[in-house]
Enzyme design. Structure first.
Site, PDB file in Angstrom:
ATOM      1  N   CYS A   1       0.793  -1.229   0.000  1.00  0.00           N
ATOM      2  CA  CYS A   1       0.000   0.000   0.000  1.00  0.00           C
ATOM      3  C   CYS A   1       0.826   1.280   0.000  1.00  0.00           C
ATOM      4  O   CYS A   1       0.257   2.371  -0.065  1.00  0.00           O
ATOM      5  CB  CYS A   1      -0.953  -0.004   1.197  1.00  0.00           C
ATOM      6  SG  CYS A   1      -1.939  -1.513   1.301  1.00  0.00           S
TER       7      CYS A   1
ATOM      8  N   HIS B   1      -3.680   7.709   6.173  1.00  0.00           N
ATOM      9  CA  HIS B   1      -3.807   6.397   5.545  1.00  0.00           C
ATOM     10  C   HIS B   1      -5.199   5.853   5.841  1.00  0.00           C
ATOM     11  O   HIS B   1      -5.867   5.342   4.947  1.00  0.00           O
ATOM     12  CB  HIS B   1      -2.713   5.465   6.049  1.00  0.00           C
ATOM     13  CG  HIS B   1      -2.651   4.163   5.328  1.00  0.00           C
ATOM     14  ND1 HIS B   1      -2.532   4.090   3.957  1.00  0.00           N
ATOM     15  CD2 HIS B   1      -2.688   2.873   5.777  1.00  0.00           C
ATOM     16  CE1 HIS B   1      -2.508   2.808   3.593  1.00  0.00           C
ATOM     17  NE2 HIS B   1      -2.611   2.062   4.671  1.00  0.00           N
TER      18      HIS B   1
ATOM     19  N   GLU C   1      -2.330   4.952  13.730  1.00  0.00           N
ATOM     20  CA  GLU C   1      -2.115   6.223  13.039  1.00  0.00           C
ATOM     21  C   GLU C   1      -2.533   7.408  13.898  1.00  0.00           C
ATOM     22  O   GLU C   1      -1.871   8.459  13.873  1.00  0.00           O
ATOM     23  CB  GLU C   1      -2.861   6.241  11.710  1.00  0.00           C
ATOM     24  CG  GLU C   1      -2.484   7.445  10.858  1.00  0.00           C
ATOM     25  CD  GLU C   1      -2.984   7.373   9.432  1.00  0.00           C
ATOM     26  OE1 GLU C   1      -2.523   8.175   8.603  1.00  0.00           O
ATOM     27  OE2 GLU C   1      -3.836   6.492   9.134  1.00  0.00           O
TER      28      GLU C   1
ATOM     29  N   LYS D   1     -10.474   7.482   2.029  1.00  0.00           N
ATOM     30  CA  LYS D   1     -10.780   6.150   1.506  1.00  0.00           C
ATOM     31  C   LYS D   1     -12.279   5.884   1.343  1.00  0.00           C
ATOM     32  O   LYS D   1     -12.643   5.046   0.504  1.00  0.00           O
ATOM     33  CB  LYS D   1     -10.082   5.086   2.345  1.00  0.00           C
ATOM     34  CG  LYS D   1      -8.572   5.069   2.045  1.00  0.00           C
ATOM     35  CD  LYS D   1      -7.833   3.979   2.757  1.00  0.00           C
ATOM     36  CE  LYS D   1      -6.401   3.869   2.232  1.00  0.00           C
ATOM     37  NZ  LYS D   1      -5.584   5.080   2.433  1.00  0.00           N
TER      38      LYS D   1
ATOM     39  N   HIS E   1      -9.862   1.553  -0.536  1.00  0.00           N
ATOM     40  CA  HIS E   1      -8.416   1.418  -0.374  1.00  0.00           C
ATOM     41  C   HIS E   1      -7.890   0.854  -1.681  1.00  0.00           C
ATOM     42  O   HIS E   1      -8.117  -0.310  -2.009  1.00  0.00           O
ATOM     43  CB  HIS E   1      -8.098   0.494   0.803  1.00  0.00           C
ATOM     44  CG  HIS E   1      -6.642   0.448   1.156  1.00  0.00           C
ATOM     45  ND1 HIS E   1      -5.668   1.012   0.366  1.00  0.00           N
ATOM     46  CD2 HIS E   1      -5.985  -0.088   2.216  1.00  0.00           C
ATOM     47  CE1 HIS E   1      -4.492   0.821   0.911  1.00  0.00           C
ATOM     48  NE2 HIS E   1      -4.654   0.165   2.045  1.00  0.00           N
TER      49      HIS E   1
ATOM     50  N   PHE F   1       2.139  -3.202   4.434  1.00  0.00           N
ATOM     51  CA  PHE F   1       2.581  -4.435   5.061  1.00  0.00           C
ATOM     52  C   PHE F   1       4.088  -4.367   5.354  1.00  0.00           C
ATOM     53  O   PHE F   1       4.861  -3.745   4.624  1.00  0.00           O
ATOM     54  CB  PHE F   1       2.314  -5.625   4.141  1.00  0.00           C
ATOM     55  CG  PHE F   1       0.872  -6.080   4.106  1.00  0.00           C
ATOM     56  CD1 PHE F   1      -0.093  -5.525   4.919  1.00  0.00           C
ATOM     57  CD2 PHE F   1       0.474  -7.088   3.231  1.00  0.00           C
ATOM     58  CE1 PHE F   1      -1.405  -5.942   4.890  1.00  0.00           C
ATOM     59  CE2 PHE F   1      -0.839  -7.527   3.174  1.00  0.00           C
ATOM     60  CZ  PHE F   1      -1.780  -6.954   4.011  1.00  0.00           C
TER      61      PHE F   1
END
Length: 395
Positions: free
Chosen positions: A161, A290, A301, A319, A324, A383
């Site tokens: 991502c 994010h 976050e 998002k 996403h 990730f």
């Protein structure tokens, strides 16, 4: 201020927000719903889930490039053709060997591979024209270079991502080293069953509309998107040039899929971006989070944002407008920041169920407010703790 800003000479995109400037602005203002829909047919368990689709007719891949023909590359063209005049002008000015192409992706042509595999299983052979090369991660970058007749450095980045966020850092290095004079950066990911079922198996997928920073959040909605920009270190003729002011990355390697619970890598990335831009937290007017709406990401976050910015800077996750978009998340959210700066748009409201989780660290979610400082930061966390923070602003 950064001693080496990268100026954005053009930006084109296509996502669940649409692809025309007006429709994108209508979605960001809350006056038009994005194309986020609950659909069946994606998950192996037969359940419905919410996906973000790039609707509308996609350009056809030219016949002489038929071996590149995938939905993913059609989505590439949908955004890329919006900035093709500026790219052609750069080719005239610098030469095609002085322009680089850097693309972020995590799906490439996998969706076409899924269709081809289904046909092979049912009919005993792959369909005519199918090639495994179509789903190689470098395929979109090579396709762009072939389509535009670009001969400079061409490659793809695939760090989940953060993929199309990291393209900016790579572009900055190439330009600062003098290897090239301009860089086409971007990313494209199309919907496919592999990623949807993968995230579902991780119990990170929500089958309802995602709710970033809400106590009722259950996970992500996956979307597809494509966005491209033309960058150079040369300032364009404009009263309000928009530039990448700073970039910061980190790789905390806390866990293969879960973020560091205290936001260690996220804090490092944001602080490095501020340092690179020569800015302080008080100089930032908006944070594009994010904000995946998973329990772990939003908790991490919010801690990281609070640690760096406190409660002083407005925050929202966009998002709910796009889904996403995985490998394309960094660039589509960078394009949102570009629209906000270029067109002086109000900050995108935080879309959820109207609730903010009291268990999260104290951050200021956007309600109704304008951008008051001409610098914004966009976060992409992936990730393996692979993190990127980008600061854009008007110079």
């Amino acid at each position: 201020m950064s001693d080496f800003p990268l100026y954005i000479h053009a930006c084109g995109s296509h996502s669940a927000m649409g692809k025309e400037v007006d429709e994108i602005h209508q979605v960001l203002s809350g006056n038009k719903a994005p194309s986020m829909h609950k659909e069946t047919g994606w998950l192996n368990n037969g359940k419905a889930t919410v996906v973000g689709k790039a609707l509308g007719e996609l350009p056809l891949v030219p016949e002489h490039l038929a071996h590149w023909d995938t939905r993913n590359n059609q989505l590439v063209l949908s955004a890329l053709q919006q900035i093709e005049p500026q790219i052609n002008a750069a080719k005239e000015k610098y030469g095609s060997d002085r322009i680089a192409v850097i693309v972020g992706t995590s799906t490439s042509g996998i969706s076409d591979g899924e269709v081809a595999l289904k046909e092979k299983m049912e009919q005993g052979a792959f369909p005519a024209g199918y090639s495994y090369k179509q789903q190689e991660l470098g395929n979109p970058a090579d396709f762009i270079a072939q389509y535009l007749d670009i001969n400079g450095p061409t490659y793809a980045i695939s760090t989940a991502c953060s993929s199309s966020g990291r393209v900016f850092l790579s572009a900055k290095r190439l330009l600062k080293a003098g290897f090239v004079d301009a860089v086409i950066v971007g990313g494209t990911d199309s919907l496919c069953r592999l990623t949807l079922n993968g995230f579902n198996s991780l119990e990170a997928l929500s089958n309802e509309y995602c709710l970033p920073f809400s106590p009722n959040r259950k996970g992500i909605n996956i979307g597809e998107a494509s966005a491209y920009m033309l960058l150079s270190a040369e300032q364009k003729d404009s009263d309000d040039p928009i530039a990448l002011l700073g970039a910061g990355d980190s790789s905390d390697a806390h866990h293969i899929s879960a973020p560091h619970p205290e936001g260690k890598g996220a804090i490092e990335a944001m602080n490095k971006a501020l340092t690179d831009a020569g800015l302080e937290p008080k100089d930032i007017g908006y944070i594009n989070a994010h904000g995946t709406a998973t329990p772990l990401n939003d908790a991490m976050e919010s801690k990281a944002v609070h640690a760096v910015f406190g409660h002083s800077v407005p925050v929202s996750s966009t998002k709910p407008f796009t889904g996403h978009t995985l490998g394309a998340a960094g660039i589509i959210e960078a394009s949102i920041c570009w629209h906000i700066l270029k067109y002086n748009l109000p900050l995108p409201k935080q879309i959820n169920d109207g609730q903010q989780d009291d268990a999260l660290a104290d951050i200021q979610l956007v309600v109704d407010q304008p951008l008051r400082k001409k610098a914004v930061i966009s976060n992409s966390f992936a990730f393996g703790g692979n993190n990127i923070s980008l600061i854009f602003g008007c110079i």
